[in-house]
Design a protein around this motif. Structure first.
Motif, PDB file in Angstrom:
ATOM      1  N   LEU A 158      -2.918   4.458 -19.007  1.00 47.52           N
ATOM      2  CA  LEU A 158      -3.741   4.592 -17.807  1.00 47.52           C
ATOM      3  C   LEU A 158      -4.392   3.260 -17.435  1.00 47.52           C
ATOM      4  O   LEU A 158      -4.392   2.859 -16.265  1.00 47.52           O
ATOM      5  N   VAL A 159      -4.923   2.557 -18.427  1.00 46.96           N
ATOM      6  CA  VAL A 159      -5.536   1.245 -18.166  1.00 46.96           C
ATOM      7  C   VAL A 159      -4.479   0.260 -17.674  1.00 46.96           C
ATOM      8  O   VAL A 159      -4.729  -0.518 -16.744  1.00 46.96           O
ATOM      9  N   ALA A 160      -3.275   0.284 -18.275  1.00 43.80           N
ATOM     10  CA  ALA A 160      -2.200  -0.618 -17.847  1.00 43.80           C
ATOM     11  C   ALA A 160      -1.783  -0.316 -16.412  1.00 43.80           C
ATOM     12  O   ALA A 160      -1.498  -1.235 -15.630  1.00 43.80           O
ATOM     13  N   LEU A 161      -1.745   0.955 -16.039  1.00 47.43           N
ATOM     14  CA  LEU A 161      -1.377   1.336 -14.672  1.00 47.43           C
ATOM     15  C   LEU A 161      -2.395   0.816 -13.662  1.00 47.43           C
ATOM     16  O   LEU A 161      -2.026   0.240 -12.633  1.00 47.43           O
ATOM     17  N   VAL A 162      -3.673   0.993 -13.956  1.00 42.67           N
ATOM     18  CA  VAL A 162      -4.726   0.495 -13.061  1.00 42.67           C
ATOM     19  C   VAL A 162      -4.687  -1.033 -12.999  1.00 42.67           C
ATOM     20  O   VAL A 162      -4.819  -1.632 -11.921  1.00 42.67           O
ATOM     21  N   GLY A 163      -4.474  -1.695 -14.139  1.00 42.44           N
ATOM     22  CA  GLY A 163      -4.383  -3.161 -14.159  1.00 42.44           C
ATOM     23  C   GLY A 163      -3.196  -3.670 -13.362  1.00 42.44           C
ATOM     24  O   GLY A 163      -3.305  -4.664 -12.631  1.00 42.44           O
ATOM     25  N   ALA A 164      -2.048  -3.001 -13.476  1.00 38.33           N
ATOM     26  CA  ALA A 164      -0.864  -3.409 -12.712  1.00 38.33           C
ATOM     27  C   ALA A 164      -1.100  -3.245 -11.217  1.00 38.33           C
ATOM     28  O   ALA A 164      -0.689  -4.101 -10.417  1.00 38.33           O
ATOM     29  N   ALA A 165      -1.769  -2.169 -10.823  1.00 35.53           N
ATOM     30  CA  ALA A 165      -2.078  -1.969  -9.403  1.00 35.53           C
ATOM     31  C   ALA A 165      -2.992  -3.081  -8.896  1.00 35.53           C
ATOM     32  O   ALA A 165      -2.800  -3.594  -7.782  1.00 35.53           O
ATOM     33  N   ARG A 166      -3.958  -3.477  -9.672  1.00 36.29           N
ATOM     34  CA  ARG A 166      -4.875  -4.549  -9.265  1.00 36.29           C
ATOM     35  C   ARG A 166      -4.143  -5.888  -9.166  1.00 36.29           C
ATOM     36  O   ARG A 166      -4.385  -6.666  -8.244  1.00 36.29           O
ATOM     37  N   ILE A 167      -3.247  -6.167 -10.098  1.00 42.62           N
ATOM     38  CA  ILE A 167      -2.471  -7.410 -10.045  1.00 42.62           C
ATOM     39  C   ILE A 167      -1.610  -7.450  -8.792  1.00 42.62           C
ATOM     40  O   ILE A 167      -1.534  -8.477  -8.103  1.00 42.62           O
ATOM     41  N   MET A 168      -0.964  -6.335  -8.472  1.00 39.91           N
ATOM     42  CA  MET A 168      -0.140  -6.283  -7.246  1.00 39.91           C
ATOM     43  C   MET A 168      -1.006  -6.499  -6.013  1.00 39.91           C
ATOM     44  O   MET A 168      -0.603  -7.192  -5.074  1.00 39.91           O
ATOM     45  N   GLN A 169      -2.208  -5.920  -5.991  1.00 40.35           N
ATOM     46  CA  GLN A 169      -3.119  -6.095  -4.873  1.00 40.35           C
ATOM     47  C   GLN A 169      -3.515  -7.568  -4.715  1.00 40.35           C
ATOM     48  O   GLN A 169      -3.504  -8.106  -3.600  1.00 40.35           O
ATOM     49  N   LEU A 170      -3.825  -8.233  -5.807  1.00 45.57           N
ATOM     50  CA  LEU A 170      -4.203  -9.652  -5.750  1.00 45.57           C
ATOM     51  C   LEU A 170      -3.032 -10.528  -5.326  1.00 45.57           C
ATOM     52  O   LEU A 170      -3.213 -11.505  -4.589  1.00 45.57           O
ATOM     53  N   ARG A 171      -1.816 -10.199  -5.756  1.00 53.33           N
ATOM     54  CA  ARG A 171      -0.641 -10.973  -5.332  1.00 53.33           C
ATOM     55  C   ARG A 171      -0.427 -10.850  -3.833  1.00 53.33           C
ATOM     56  O   ARG A 171      -0.109 -11.833  -3.164  1.00 53.33           O
ATOM     57  N   ARG A 172      -0.594  -9.627  -3.301  1.00 52.84           N
ATOM     58  CA  ARG A 172      -0.435  -9.451  -1.845  1.00 52.84           C
ATOM     59  C   ARG A 172      -1.481 -10.258  -1.087  1.00 52.84           C
ATOM     60  O   ARG A 172      -1.172 -10.881  -0.066  1.00 52.84           O
ATOM     61  N   GLN A 173      -2.720 -10.250  -1.568  1.00 50.69           N
ATOM     62  CA  GLN A 173      -3.767 -11.022  -0.905  1.00 50.69           C
ATOM     63  C   GLN A 173      -3.480 -12.516  -0.963  1.00 50.69           C
ATOM     64  O   GLN A 173      -3.721 -13.235   0.008  1.00 50.69           O
ATOM     65  N   THR A 174      -2.940 -12.995  -2.071  1.00 44.26           N
ATOM     66  CA  THR A 174      -2.603 -14.409  -2.209  1.00 44.26           C
ATOM     67  C   THR A 174      -1.485 -14.803  -1.262  1.00 44.26           C
ATOM     68  O   THR A 174      -1.538 -15.843  -0.616  1.00 44.26           O
ATOM     69  N   LYS A 175      -0.466 -13.948  -1.136  1.00 45.50           N
ATOM     70  CA  LYS A 175       0.648 -14.238  -0.221  1.00 45.50           C
ATOM     71  C   LYS A 175       0.153 -14.287   1.222  1.00 45.50           C
ATOM     72  O   LYS A 175       0.575 -15.134   2.009  1.00 45.50           O
ATOM     73  N   ARG A 176      -0.733 -13.364   1.579  1.00 47.22           N
ATOM     74  CA  ARG A 176      -1.263 -13.359   2.954  1.00 47.22           C
ATOM     75  C   ARG A 176      -2.104 -14.615   3.213  1.00 47.22           C
ATOM     76  O   ARG A 176      -2.067 -15.157   4.313  1.00 47.22           O
ATOM     77  N   ALA A 177      -2.831 -15.060   2.213  1.00 44.45           N
ATOM     78  CA  ALA A 177      -3.690 -16.240   2.387  1.00 44.45           C
ATOM     79  C   ALA A 177      -2.859 -17.510   2.520  1.00 44.45           C
ATOM     80  O   ALA A 177      -3.268 -18.468   3.175  1.00 44.45           O
ATOM     81  N   LEU A 178      -1.671 -17.546   1.908  1.00 46.69           N
ATOM     82  CA  LEU A 178      -0.822 -18.749   1.970  1.00 46.69           C
ATOM     83  C   LEU A 178      -0.054 -18.845   3.282  1.00 46.69           C
ATOM     84  O   LEU A 178       0.461 -19.914   3.600  1.00 46.69           O
ATOM     85  N   ARG A 179       0.055 -17.782   4.025  1.00 48.69           N
ATOM     86  CA  ARG A 179       0.817 -17.816   5.297  1.00 48.69           C
ATOM     87  C   ARG A 179       0.093 -18.527   6.385  1.00 48.69           C
ATOM     88  O   ARG A 179      -0.964 -18.786   6.552  1.00 48.69           O
TER      89      ARG A 179
END
Length: 132
Positions: A111-132
């Protein structure tokens, strides 16, 4: 060479010497127990080159730690073999207490790994949007 007591360092050895010269050029104090070093012989370097840790060394450390954790888990399970009934989602299961607690710990880690993976994916999307 003469040995000078530490309380008289900075005080002229003879009255004709100016006080400031004895302070800037204090007499040499030698330690009779110190080894005699010949300045003409080459000295071995005193500092050792530090070896950088590698990924494989980190992996070996992780494997050793995992082995100890598994040994502790095995001892825990073997000491807690009393059967318990687990009720979950309308079902009833009878398991040894140690195994039931191990399954609960694995479920919590997933459960902790699932929540952590979701947060990592969220941060990656935000980083990609910021680099555009």
């Amino acid at each position: 060479m003469t040995e000078v007591h530490p309380t008289v360092v900075g005080v002229p050895a003879d009255p004709s010497t100016p006080a400031d010269e004895s302070i800037t050029n204090p007499p040499v104090v030698t330690d009779p127990s110190a080894p005699v070093v010949d300045p003409t012989t080459p000295q071995a370097p005193t500092s050792h080159a530090r070896i950088k840790p590698t990924r494989i060394s980190g992996t070996w450390i992780a494997v050793i730690i995992a082995i100890f954790v598994l040994i502790f888990l095995l001892v825990f399970i073997l000491q807690n073999l009393t059967d318990v009934t687990i009720h979950f989602l309308g079902g009833a299961f009878t398991l040894p207490l140690g195994v039931a607690l191990l399954f609960a710990a694995i479920g919590g880690a997933l459960l902790v790994a699932l929540v952590g993976a979701a947060r990592i994916m969220q941060l990656r999307r935000q980083t990609k949007r910021a680099l555009r």
